[in-house]
Each structure stands twice: as C-alpha cells, then as structure tokens.
Design a protein around this motif. Sequence first.
Motif, mmCIF file in Angstrom:
data_model
loop_
_atom_site.group_PDB
_atom_site.id
_atom_site.type_symbol
_atom_site.label_atom_id
_atom_site.label_comp_id
_atom_site.label_asym_id
_atom_site.label_seq_id
_atom_site.Cartn_x
_atom_site.Cartn_y
_atom_site.Cartn_z
ATOM 1 N N ASP A 1 1.936 24.370 -11.403
ATOM 2 C CA ASP A 1 1.835 23.935 -10.005
ATOM 3 C C ASP A 1 0.408 23.975 -9.468
ATOM 4 O OD1 ASP A 1 4.519 23.311 -9.649
ATOM 5 O OD2 ASP A 1 5.048 25.378 -9.137
ATOM 6 N N ASN A 2 -0.468 24.723 -10.135
ATOM 7 C CA ASN A 2 -1.822 24.920 -9.607
ATOM 8 C C ASN A 2 -2.927 24.246 -10.400
ATOM 9 O OD1 ASN A 2 -0.837 26.698 -7.543
ATOM 10 N ND2 ASN A 2 -0.690 28.319 -9.067
ATOM 11 N N ILE A 3 -2.590 23.659 -11.534
ATOM 12 C CA ILE A 3 -3.632 23.058 -12.377
ATOM 13 C C ILE A 3 -3.350 21.577 -12.599
ATOM 14 C CG2 ILE A 3 -4.726 23.084 -14.647
ATOM 15 C CD1 ILE A 3 -4.300 26.055 -14.771
ATOM 16 N N LYS A 4 -4.326 20.741 -12.272
ATOM 17 C CA LYS A 4 -4.215 19.294 -12.462
ATOM 18 C C LYS A 4 -4.651 18.927 -13.886
ATOM 19 C CE LYS A 4 -5.376 18.513 -7.596
ATOM 20 N NZ LYS A 4 -6.377 17.927 -6.668
ATOM 21 N N ASP B 1 -8.410 19.231 -14.396
ATOM 22 C CA ASP B 1 -9.089 20.365 -13.767
ATOM 23 C C ASP B 1 -9.997 21.144 -14.713
ATOM 24 O OD1 ASP B 1 -8.252 19.998 -11.210
ATOM 25 O OD2 ASP B 1 -6.795 21.646 -11.173
ATOM 26 N N GLU C 1 1.433 28.239 -14.444
ATOM 27 C CA GLU C 1 0.211 27.657 -13.883
ATOM 28 C C GLU C 1 0.352 26.168 -13.554
ATOM 29 O OE1 GLU C 1 -3.648 29.785 -15.659
ATOM 30 O OE2 GLU C 1 -2.344 28.999 -17.247
#
Length: 260
Positions: A231-234, A237, A229
């Motif tokens: 790459d998709n979660i800052k 977030d 995850e």
Amino acid sequence: IIFPKENITKKDIVEFYKKVSKRMFKFLDNRLISTVRSPEGINKEIFFMKHLNTESKNLGRKKINGEYYYYIKNENGLIDEVQMNSYEFHIWGSPQNDINNPDLLVFDFDPDEKLSLKKVKDGVKDLKKILDKFKLKSYLKTSGGKGYHVLIPLKINSWKKLEKIAKNITELMIQNNPKKYTTNIRINKREGKIFIDYFRNKKGATSVCPYSMRLKKGATVSCPISWKELDNIKPKDITIKNIDNRLKKKDPWNNFFNLS
C-alpha cells in the motif's frame, strides 16, 4: 554517463550492483540469463543479449538446441557483465543444470497506463488471495515500470504443467472480474484493464531478476518488498539512488528458496 537526466554514471551502476550482489545472486546463481545492454546510455542504442559473446572465468555457457546461452558463476561475474554494459538482468525459471524442471512461477502485472495505481494494487491483492487459497507462498516485488511482479517458488517436473498452473490461475482471475483483467497481448485491447502476463512460465522465457536495475527513466529497481508494504510503495519508487535504506533492513525474500 548512462542516465543523462539523473547524472548516473557506469561507475554508479557498478557500485549499485556491488551493494545488491549478495541478495541478487541467490536468483542469478546457476540460472541462464538474458541482459539488456546500453553501451552509450539510455538515449542511444539499447539491445537484448541472450548468447555469450565474451570470455570470462566468472561466466559459464550451456548449449541448447545448437545455441550457447550463459549464466553467471559468482558475484564477480555479475560485475563483469556490468562492465560489459549489461545493466538489466532477466533470468530463466529453472536451474541451468536442471533445465527441464522449473522452480519459479511468475506473474507480471502490466496495467493500462490510464488505470489508477489503487486498482493495480487491488489486482495484486486479488492474485494473492487465490494463491493463499491454494497454499502457494508468494513474494512481491516492484517492476520498476508500471506494475508489480509476483513470484512463487514451486518445484515442478514439467514446463507444460507450470504453464498450465499459471494459465488456470490467470483465467480464474479473469472469470472473477472480466472487466478488470486480460491476457490479450494487443495493447489496444487492454484499455482500462490489467494485462496479466503469465507467458513467462515457458521454457526459454525470462523474467526480470530481483534487484535488477531497469534501463528506464529514473534508474528504477525491480525490488523485493513485503506484502505489508504494497500500500505504501509504488512500482517506480525504488531506484539505485535510494535503495541503501532498504538494504539496511531485513531482506523480505530471505527465505524464498527454503521450500519444504
């Protein structure tokens, strides 16, 4: 109201901790804590607590070098602390009944504010490659701030040994890419770099507990995520307002303490 801009009340925070208490308590259980308190909201006084100043059957205390530190005995103790305005929880790296034998290795990635998020994520991946090489099972979570935290369950019989391991791994990262990483604690010396905070691997030091809310803008959560995850979660977030969907899924840290 604790977060005026987000209109988040103390009741909202209590409800959040009730939701995460089962997952969170695996890391709070039998572990000395420090908390960040904010009795009147984040725009007013915020202070750090590391000594027990309230009486509760759900809280325990331990005397170390003449001072009383404390720990949470059960999930009700977590809510008791929230009722006492403790909203952010930090944990020791060892059980309170085995204080000289740490079982957590922690790396905190704190990037220069001008650094791109991609570079921060690449840095976390660099660390994972090294940990994988040494066959160290690692777990990732958002910080709720600027970066990410990486934790490794690692039972060891010496704080000095733990700190040396953390230091050696960090120095290896710096040797591989000195323009990208630093351990210099002075902010003006970190420009364009990621500060790797391995100093939390000392007796008495603490790190943010998994599933703890942060007393930061947005009521963010330092939340466990899976490596896929990343790459998709800052880092910011996940908040107490949107965490419900994550709690419906399998806990990515479910097997954290299942050491072989």
